[in-house]
Design a protein around this motif. Structure first.
Motif, PDB file in Angstrom:
ATOM      1  N   LEU A 104      55.370  40.796  31.045  1.00  0.00           N
ATOM      2  CA  LEU A 104      55.195  42.137  30.024  1.00  0.00           C
ATOM      3  C   LEU A 104      53.889  42.215  29.536  1.00  0.00           C
ATOM      4  O   LEU A 104      53.377  43.423  29.721  1.00  0.00           O
ATOM      5  CB  LEU A 104      56.296  41.705  28.841  1.00  0.00           C
ATOM      6  N   LEU A 105      53.128  41.134  29.177  1.00  0.00           N
ATOM      7  CA  LEU A 105      51.756  41.365  28.854  1.00  0.00           C
ATOM      8  C   LEU A 105      50.762  41.793  29.720  1.00  0.00           C
ATOM      9  O   LEU A 105      50.074  42.637  29.802  1.00  0.00           O
ATOM     10  CB  LEU A 105      51.220  39.993  28.266  1.00  0.00           C
ATOM     11  N   CYS A 111      48.566  45.148  30.777  1.00  0.00           N
ATOM     12  CA  CYS A 111      47.147  45.206  30.989  1.00  0.00           C
ATOM     13  C   CYS A 111      46.529  46.092  32.228  1.00  0.00           C
ATOM     14  O   CYS A 111      47.511  46.133  33.284  1.00  0.00           O
ATOM     15  CB  CYS A 111      46.709  43.934  31.163  1.00  0.00           C
ATOM     16  N   ARG A 112      45.539  46.753  32.347  1.00  0.00           N
ATOM     17  CA  ARG A 112      44.965  47.040  33.328  1.00  0.00           C
ATOM     18  C   ARG A 112      43.981  45.768  33.860  1.00  0.00           C
ATOM     19  O   ARG A 112      43.253  45.115  33.269  1.00  0.00           O
ATOM     20  CB  ARG A 112      44.146  48.221  33.142  1.00  0.00           C
ATOM     21  N   ARG A 113      43.989  45.772  35.254  1.00  0.00           N
ATOM     22  CA  ARG A 113      43.126  44.790  35.924  1.00  0.00           C
ATOM     23  C   ARG A 113      41.840  45.680  36.374  1.00  0.00           C
ATOM     24  O   ARG A 113      42.083  46.409  37.430  1.00  0.00           O
ATOM     25  CB  ARG A 113      43.732  44.173  37.169  1.00  0.00           C
ATOM     26  N   ASN A 114      40.648  45.467  35.855  1.00  0.00           N
ATOM     27  CA  ASN A 114      39.582  46.304  36.117  1.00  0.00           C
ATOM     28  C   ASN A 114      38.448  45.482  36.457  1.00  0.00           C
ATOM     29  O   ASN A 114      38.112  44.291  36.019  1.00  0.00           O
ATOM     30  CB  ASN A 114      39.240  47.234  34.672  1.00  0.00           C
ATOM     31  N   HIS A 115      37.403  46.087  37.332  1.00  0.00           N
ATOM     32  CA  HIS A 115      36.270  45.650  38.013  1.00  0.00           C
ATOM     33  C   HIS A 115      35.155  46.319  37.145  1.00  0.00           C
ATOM     34  O   HIS A 115      35.120  47.455  36.970  1.00  0.00           O
ATOM     35  CB  HIS A 115      36.502  45.880  39.411  1.00  0.00           C
ATOM     36  N   ALA A 175      27.581  40.394  32.992  1.00  0.00           N
ATOM     37  CA  ALA A 175      26.218  39.928  33.186  1.00  0.00           C
ATOM     38  C   ALA A 175      26.261  39.744  34.950  1.00  0.00           C
ATOM     39  O   ALA A 175      25.172  39.580  35.595  1.00  0.00           O
ATOM     40  CB  ALA A 175      25.920  38.542  32.786  1.00  0.00           C
ATOM     41  N   THR A 176      27.385  39.836  35.459  1.00  0.00           N
ATOM     42  CA  THR A 176      27.674  39.764  36.760  1.00  0.00           C
ATOM     43  C   THR A 176      28.614  40.631  37.133  1.00  0.00           C
ATOM     44  O   THR A 176      29.288  41.048  36.116  1.00  0.00           O
ATOM     45  CB  THR A 176      28.049  38.316  37.096  1.00  0.00           C
ATOM     46  N   ASP A 177      29.110  40.947  38.488  1.00  0.00           N
ATOM     47  CA  ASP A 177      30.275  41.745  38.839  1.00  0.00           C
ATOM     48  C   ASP A 177      31.304  40.859  38.223  1.00  0.00           C
ATOM     49  O   ASP A 177      31.384  39.740  38.399  1.00  0.00           O
ATOM     50  CB  ASP A 177      30.145  41.851  40.046  1.00  0.00           C
ATOM     51  N   LEU A 178      32.268  41.512  37.626  1.00  0.00           N
ATOM     52  CA  LEU A 178      33.187  40.965  37.002  1.00  0.00           C
ATOM     53  C   LEU A 178      34.843  41.490  37.096  1.00  0.00           C
ATOM     54  O   LEU A 178      34.802  42.675  37.254  1.00  0.00           O
ATOM     55  CB  LEU A 178      33.064  40.387  35.560  1.00  0.00           C
ATOM     56  N   VAL A 179      35.891  40.769  36.720  1.00  0.00           N
ATOM     57  CA  VAL A 179      37.330  41.276  36.801  1.00  0.00           C
ATOM     58  C   VAL A 179      37.727  41.063  35.382  1.00  0.00           C
ATOM     59  O   VAL A 179      37.621  40.008  34.915  1.00  0.00           O
ATOM     60  CB  VAL A 179      38.175  40.582  37.863  1.00  0.00           C
ATOM     61  N   VAL A 180      38.334  41.939  34.705  1.00  0.00           N
ATOM     62  CA  VAL A 180      38.875  41.583  33.452  1.00  0.00           C
ATOM     63  C   VAL A 180      40.307  42.217  33.447  1.00  0.00           C
ATOM     64  O   VAL A 180      40.728  43.209  34.253  1.00  0.00           O
ATOM     65  CB  VAL A 180      38.158  42.211  32.303  1.00  0.00           C
ATOM     66  N   LEU A 181      41.363  41.459  32.646  1.00  0.00           N
ATOM     67  CA  LEU A 181      42.475  42.252  32.010  1.00  0.00           C
ATOM     68  C   LEU A 181      42.199  42.892  30.832  1.00  0.00           C
ATOM     69  O   LEU A 181      41.696  42.416  29.951  1.00  0.00           O
ATOM     70  CB  LEU A 181      43.466  41.184  31.822  1.00  0.00           C
ATOM     71  N   GLU A 182      42.568  44.250  30.787  1.00  0.00           N
ATOM     72  CA  GLU A 182      42.119  45.064  29.599  1.00  0.00           C
ATOM     73  C   GLU A 182      43.361  45.699  29.160  1.00  0.00           C
ATOM     74  O   GLU A 182      44.327  46.180  29.923  1.00  0.00           O
ATOM     75  CB  GLU A 182      41.159  46.332  30.274  1.00  0.00           C
ATOM     76  N   ILE A 183      43.602  45.296  27.898  1.00  0.00           N
ATOM     77  CA  ILE A 183      44.692  45.945  27.232  1.00  0.00           C
ATOM     78  C   ILE A 183      44.443  46.783  25.757  1.00  0.00           C
ATOM     79  O   ILE A 183      43.638  46.302  25.085  1.00  0.00           O
ATOM     80  CB  ILE A 183      45.760  44.834  26.731  1.00  0.00           C
ATOM     81  N   GLY A 184      44.910  47.912  25.768  1.00  0.00           N
ATOM     82  CA  GLY A 184      44.763  48.922  24.587  1.00  0.00           C
ATOM     83  C   GLY A 184      45.197  48.304  23.314  1.00  0.00           C
ATOM     84  O   GLY A 184      46.098  47.648  23.199  1.00  0.00           O
ATOM     85  N   THR A 217      46.773  49.456  20.643  1.00  0.00           N
ATOM     86  CA  THR A 217      48.002  49.801  20.291  1.00  0.00           C
ATOM     87  C   THR A 217      48.900  49.047  20.906  1.00  0.00           C
ATOM     88  O   THR A 217      49.814  48.669  20.476  1.00  0.00           O
ATOM     89  CB  THR A 217      48.388  51.327  20.549  1.00  0.00           C
ATOM     90  N   ASP A 218      48.797  49.082  22.327  1.00  0.00           N
ATOM     91  CA  ASP A 218      49.761  48.279  23.100  1.00  0.00           C
ATOM     92  C   ASP A 218      49.804  46.799  22.552  1.00  0.00           C
ATOM     93  O   ASP A 218      50.938  46.264  22.655  1.00  0.00           O
ATOM     94  CB  ASP A 218      49.392  48.271  24.656  1.00  0.00           C
ATOM     95  N   PHE A 219      48.460  46.121  22.462  1.00  0.00           N
ATOM     96  CA  PHE A 219      48.404  44.629  22.159  1.00  0.00           C
ATOM     97  C   PHE A 219      48.920  44.613  20.924  1.00  0.00           C
ATOM     98  O   PHE A 219      49.799  43.628  20.720  1.00  0.00           O
ATOM     99  CB  PHE A 219      46.907  44.326  22.193  1.00  0.00           C
ATOM    100  N   LEU A 220      48.733  45.510  19.864  1.00  0.00           N
ATOM    101  CA  LEU A 220      49.477  45.106  18.691  1.00  0.00           C
ATOM    102  C   LEU A 220      50.896  45.266  18.523  1.00  0.00           C
ATOM    103  O   LEU A 220      51.603  44.450  17.704  1.00  0.00           O
ATOM    104  CB  LEU A 220      48.769  46.265  17.443  1.00  0.00           C
ATOM    105  N   GLU A 221      51.507  46.211  19.360  1.00  0.00           N
ATOM    106  CA  GLU A 221      53.095  46.407  19.467  1.00  0.00           C
ATOM    107  C   GLU A 221      53.634  45.190  20.075  1.00  0.00           C
ATOM    108  O   GLU A 221      54.650  44.789  19.541  1.00  0.00           O
ATOM    109  CB  GLU A 221      53.148  47.508  20.311  1.00  0.00           C
TER     110      GLU A 221
END
Lengths: 902, 148
Positions: free
Chosen positions: B25-26, B30-34, B99-108, B110-114
């Motif tokens: 669910l978490l 999240c969005r998987r962003n480069h 610092a380099t090309d990277l991949v992150v999981l990004e969560i807003g 409001t969504d995270f606090l919810e």
């Protein structure tokens, strides 16, 4: 509200009641004649009494009234008539009888229609008055009223009263006259028969109502129990998610079961009594013919009554019980609705009502007049002090903090000044005007209260904010030209309802400013202060326009699309947008969107119908896509079950993150089970297959990231896209709007039209950069206002449920400031916001309030930095009244500030 | 892929006790962003709107003071970034740059606090993570005192 129902009815419908009464009086001669003609047909035509002594002709339609022996036995001749033979005489009288039947029927219809319309108009007025009374309740009493009970009172309980109102005066007049006419006719034929009929009528009139007394008591009890049941059900519906979470269903069911049991008991007793009375009533009505046949027959045999008179008397008696019975019914209804009326009126006791608003509200106090509290004291129901006697002055304009960690004094004081509590000891005055008795129309420009409850109604965001700008007097409307509007106004006038239609002119964009600004500008300005403007703009981007109605807007958005395309090329940002390309699969769109290459807009291709639609299914079958998609749907279903099955129904996470609706979960589980039992998607039934296909068609790879969209499957879907479009039947023409790079797609949101594609997934900076580009383009094209307008159109749902809690609070707060009141009270209105958002909004509010007054309730006086006056409470007591010039520290309560706060 | 993201989250101590379903669910939230090297993930002073979990690559955490940018740390895969601002609802206190090309999981935010509000295991994990940081800071402080 008038405490007597009959006075209320007479006061508002006197004229109409008198008109109907006149019609009743006009009908009586015809009614009487309808009794007399049958007698003449028998005596004069059939028995030939008119042709006595061998006469060949007799005067037809000679109108004579025969008087009985005890009145002298003479006849009164009103018209000599036409000479007619015996057969012509018979037919002449028969046709006259027929004409009378028709005339009497027409009178009856006219009277009943008039009565019905009168009743409906009065019901409209009554409900309207009840709503008006509810609005006049003091705020604390309105809060104590359960919404379901109020709705039940205004809508349901008033219904029988409305039904009775039409009958209130007319029915007893009409029926009484009819009964008296029949009784008089019988008496004129024979005094004894008349006496018998009268005796039975009197017995009915006195005994039956006596028996009905208990019936009334039970009826009252039924009303009270029904209302309690409505209130309880309303309450339980409101907390239904909590009941489900705690599995308290059986417990609450037992409560409802008990209440239904009580109601059943009352109703059973009511019915037993009701039918016992009915039996007695019928018995009395049926026993009278016995006397008629026995006594009338005896008199006829003795020659004291002719056959025509006996037949006419029996015929007249047949007409006597119905009016008498209906009169008794009317009397019961009268007693019943009087009780109901009193019950309803008692919900609005005079002490709970504010005085009616004056048509010409008084001038508001000057903007700098101080708020002066003298001996203000407030206790709770147990007599505990909420505010100890408090006297102080708040000079204006000022920003004032009401602080206190424990106790409720700061909240209560905010509510008193905010006019949410109007019953307290002492006085609060502004410019010499008593606050509690200030009229709403005056107070609205002076004070606005934003409390912890964000009360939104079903409508758009604009509606919810702009209600702060409505006129307090009906807007001026030109005389109506449209006949339907004229009729609407006539009816409104007759029911005491407002003439001004709801749909136009109530929002006063100028109020209370000297120059009017467009309503949307004012609403957006207020939403900007409460931090909601950005979200409204985003909602607008997801909004839709109708190019038929707004061709200009569609053209301008198309132009903006071209601009964005040019800018994207200039800035080399192509990778940030995944365009709608007829030859490529768009991974940011659902399979259905890719398959259709357009937007669904009709019922045949609606979410739930998509998987079972015959045409779409035929395309999927032709392209051999049914099983691959069903398989994909199965994976999606299993993921949904894994992720969401642990969440209880109503959990907000479901609403927020789920890619399936909560109500679909049982059928999804059933379909997955079917696949397991039958050994594969190829073996399941059509219903389960539709469920899986629906899930598959809604699948967006970038959102769910299940890795199910192989390039080959994507290519096959793009190929099926062509089949779908080229074979589309004519009957599906309105079901889907296809994407076209040169046309505006009305079924798609504005943002899709602007980009003609979707923001690419997976590029961290894409969202921000593309959003910036869109905002810049809209600004340069002068389209930002239009997008905001679409955002303001967003339907907030019942109670604002389509908005997040924080958004609801922001909308409610915007409503409180849109009229730019002299004094704004913020009492817990930001409590649902995150601390950071609350802080920012408060800063924004304080900027907006410069030059006017703000009273803010806060838990900690340390947050009150920069306020002009700080009132600190400890429990019910004011312990500090600090102004910039006063020494920081404890101050005696009731102390005046040392100087006016700036 | 979602399962890869779940596996990554599973490795992080903060989410150690969270069930697989809840982690999914978490991950869904999240969005998987480069990002490419040089992209700014977080700008100091901006509203804390998102929390980032570094999947691959490295970031540099810098703080500007009196016009100078001081590099506070260089973080790699598994690092959680921006959670302080999100939890405290304050602006970001540092800038974070790829610092380099990277991949992150990004969560807003409001969504995270919810999610934190509704999922006790997640809030417990968050508390543990923050407590660990307090402990680490206090250890560093103690070490610094001894050094003097």
């Amino acid at each position: 509200m008038e405490p007597s129902l009959f006075r209320y009815i007479w006061m508002h419908s006197r004229r109409d009641q008198l008109i109907v009464l006149a019609i009743i009086l006009a009908s009586l001669p015809f009614y009487f004649a309808s009794f007399d003609i049958p007698k003449r047909i028998i005596n004069e035509a059939i028995q030939g009494r008119a042709f006595a002594d061998g006469q060949q002709t007799a005067p037809l339609f000679a109108w004579t009234l025969s008087l009985p022996g005890w009145l002298g036995g003479g006849t009164l001749a009103a018209f000599e008539g036409f000479e007619a033979g015996r057969i012509a005489y018979l037919f002449g009288l028969s046709f006259l009888f027929l004409a009378l039947v028709i005339i009497n029927g027409a009178f009856k219809q006219l009277i009943n229609t008039q009565k019905g319309v009168l009743g409906e108009r009065m019901l409209r007025r009554f409900r309207f008055d009840l709503y008006g009374l509810m609005l006049r309740l003091k705020p604390e009493d309105v809060r104590a009223m359960k919404p379901a009970e109020a709705a039940s009172i205004i809508n349901n309980e008033s219904e029988p009263i409305g039904g009775f109102i039409g009958d209130a005066f007319i029915q007893p007049m009409f029926l009484g006259m009819q009964a008296l006419t029949a009784l008089a006719f019988i008496t004129l034929q024979n005094m004894w028969l008349g006496m018998v009929a009268l005796a039975i009528v009197l017995i009915q009139a006195f005994i039956i109502p006596e028996l009905r007394r208990e019936l009334l008591r039970l009826s009252r009890l039924r009303q009270i129990e029904s209302r309690r049941l409505s209130g309880r059900i309303g309450e339980l519906v409101e907390i239904a998610p909590a009941i489900q979470n705690h599995a308290a269903g059986p417990y609450t069911k037992s409560d409802i079961g008990d209440r239904l049991g009580i109601l059943l008991d009352v109703r059973v007793r009511l019915f037993k009594r009701k039918f016992a009375i009915k039996y007695l009533n019928n018995l009395l009505a049926q026993i009278t013919p016995f006397f008629f046949y026995a006594i009338g027959g005896y008199l006829a045999i003795k020659g004291q009554l002719d056959i025509g008179q006996l037949v006419a008397a029996i015929a007249a008696y047949r007409d006597l019980p119905p009016p008498i019975k209906e009169l008794i019914d009317w009397d019961q209804d009268r007693a019943d609705v009087i009780v109901k009326y009193e019950q309803i009126v008692s919900q609005f006791p005079p002490e709970s009502l504010k005085p009616p608003e004056d048509e010409h509200p008084t001038k508001p106090p000057p903007g700098d007049a101080p708020i002066v509290l003298e001996g203000v004291r407030l206790k709770d129901r147990l007599g505990q002090a909420l505010i100890e006697p408090l006297s102080l002055t708040i000079h204006r304009p000022a920003q004032v903090a009401l602080a206190g960690a424990g106790g409720l004094a700061q909240d209560m004081l905010a509510r008193i000044i905010g006019r949410q509590i109007t019953t307290y000891n002492g006085t609060v005055r502004i410019g010499g005007m008593d606050l509690a008795s200030m009229e709403n129309a005056t107070a609205r420009t002076v004070i606005s209260y934003a409390g912890p409850e964000a009360l939104l109604f079903h409508g758009s965001i604009r509606d919810n904010v702009a209600i702060g700008l409505v006129r307090t007097e009906p807007p001026e409307t030109p005389p109506p030209v449209d006949p339907r509007e004229r009729q609407r106004q006539r009816e409104a006038l007759k029911s005491g309802n407002p003439l001004a239609p709801y749909s136009i002119g109530w929002i006063d964009a100028g109020a209370p400013m000297e120059t009017a600004a467009p309503v949307d500008d004012r609403v957006m300005a207020a939403l900007f202060v409460t931090g909601m403007a950005e979200e409204v703009y985003r909602m607008g981007l997801q909004g839709r326009i109708d190019p038929e109605r707004e061709p200009d807007a569609a053209d301008r958005f198309l132009e903006a699309r071209r601009r964005i395309r040019r800018r994207v090329a200039e800035l080399k940002l192509e990778r940030l947008i995944e365009p709608f390309d007829a030859l490529a699969y768009n991974s940011n769109a659902s399979i259905a969107e890719n398959l259709l290459f357009g937007v669904r807009q009709g019922p045949k291709l609606a979410d739930d119908a998509l998987g079972s639609d015959a045409y779409l299914r035929s395309i999927l079958e032709a392209e051999a896509l049914v099983l691959p998609l069903a398989d994909l749907g199965l994976h999606t279903a299993e993921s949904a079950m894994e992720v969401f099955s642990e969440l209880p129904v109503g959990n907000p996470l479901f609403e927020r993150f789920s890619f399936v609706r909560a109500d679909m979960m049982p059928e999804i589980k059933r379909s997955v089970e079917a696949v397991r039992v039958r050994g594969g998607v190829a073996q399941i039934g059509p219903a389960d297959l539709s469920v899986l296909l629906n899930l598959a068609l809604g699948y967006v790879e970038t959102r769910l990231r299940l890795g199910l969209m192989e390039p080959l499957l994507q290519a096959r879907i793009v190929r099926a896209r062509n089949s779908f479009r080229s074979h589309l039947p004519q009957s599906y023409a309105a079901e889907v709007e296809f994407y076209d790079a040169e046309r505006y797609c009305a079924a798609a949101p504005v943002v899709d039209n602007l980009l003609f594609g979707r923001i690419a997934y997976g590029i961290g900076t894409a969202q921000a950069r593309v959003s910036e580009l869109i905002a810049e383009t809209l600004r340069d094209s002068g389209l930002t206002g239009l997008v905001n307008r679409l955002g303001l159109d967003f339907d907030v749902g019942v109670g604002g449920r389509q908005l997040l809690v924080s958004q609801r609070a922001a909308v409610a707060l915007a409503r409180a400031i849109v009229l730019r009141p002299d004094i704004l009270i913020v009492d817990g209105a930001l409590s649902v916001m995150t601390p950071g958002d609350a802080r920012k909004i408060m800063q924004s509010l304080r900027r907006e309030r410069r030059g006017r007054t703000l009273l803010a309730v806060m838990g900690d006086a340390a947050e009150a930095d920069g306020y002009d006056q700080v009132l600190v409470f400890d429990g019910p007591r004011l312990i500090e009244n600090r102004t910039p010039g006063s020494a920081r520290g404890a101050a005696a309560p009731n102390e005046e500030p040392s100087h006016a706060a700036a | 892929m979602l399962n890869d993201d779940v596996a990554l989250l599973r490795r992080l101590p903060m989410f150690g006790d969270v069930s697989n379903a809840k982690l999914k669910l978490l991950a869904l939230a999240c969005r998987r962003n480069h990002y490419v090297a040089g992209d700014v993930l977080i700008r100091q002073g901006a509203d804390a709107l998102s929390l980032f979990i570094l999947v691959s690559g490295e970031v540099e955490v810098t703080r500007e003071r009196a016009g100078d940018a001081l590099v506070l740390a260089r973080l790699g895969p598994g690092a959680i970034i921006g959670e302080i601002g999100v939890v405290l609802d304050t602006p970001y206190t540092s800038s974070v740059i790829a610092a380099t090309d990277l991949v992150v999981l990004e969560i807003g935010k409001t969504d995270f606090l919810e999610l934190v509000k509704e999922l006790p295991q997640l809030s417990m994990g968050l508390i543990r993570e923050l407590a660990r940081r307090v402990l680490r800071t206090s250890d560093l402080y103690e070490a610094a005192l001894k050094g003097h």
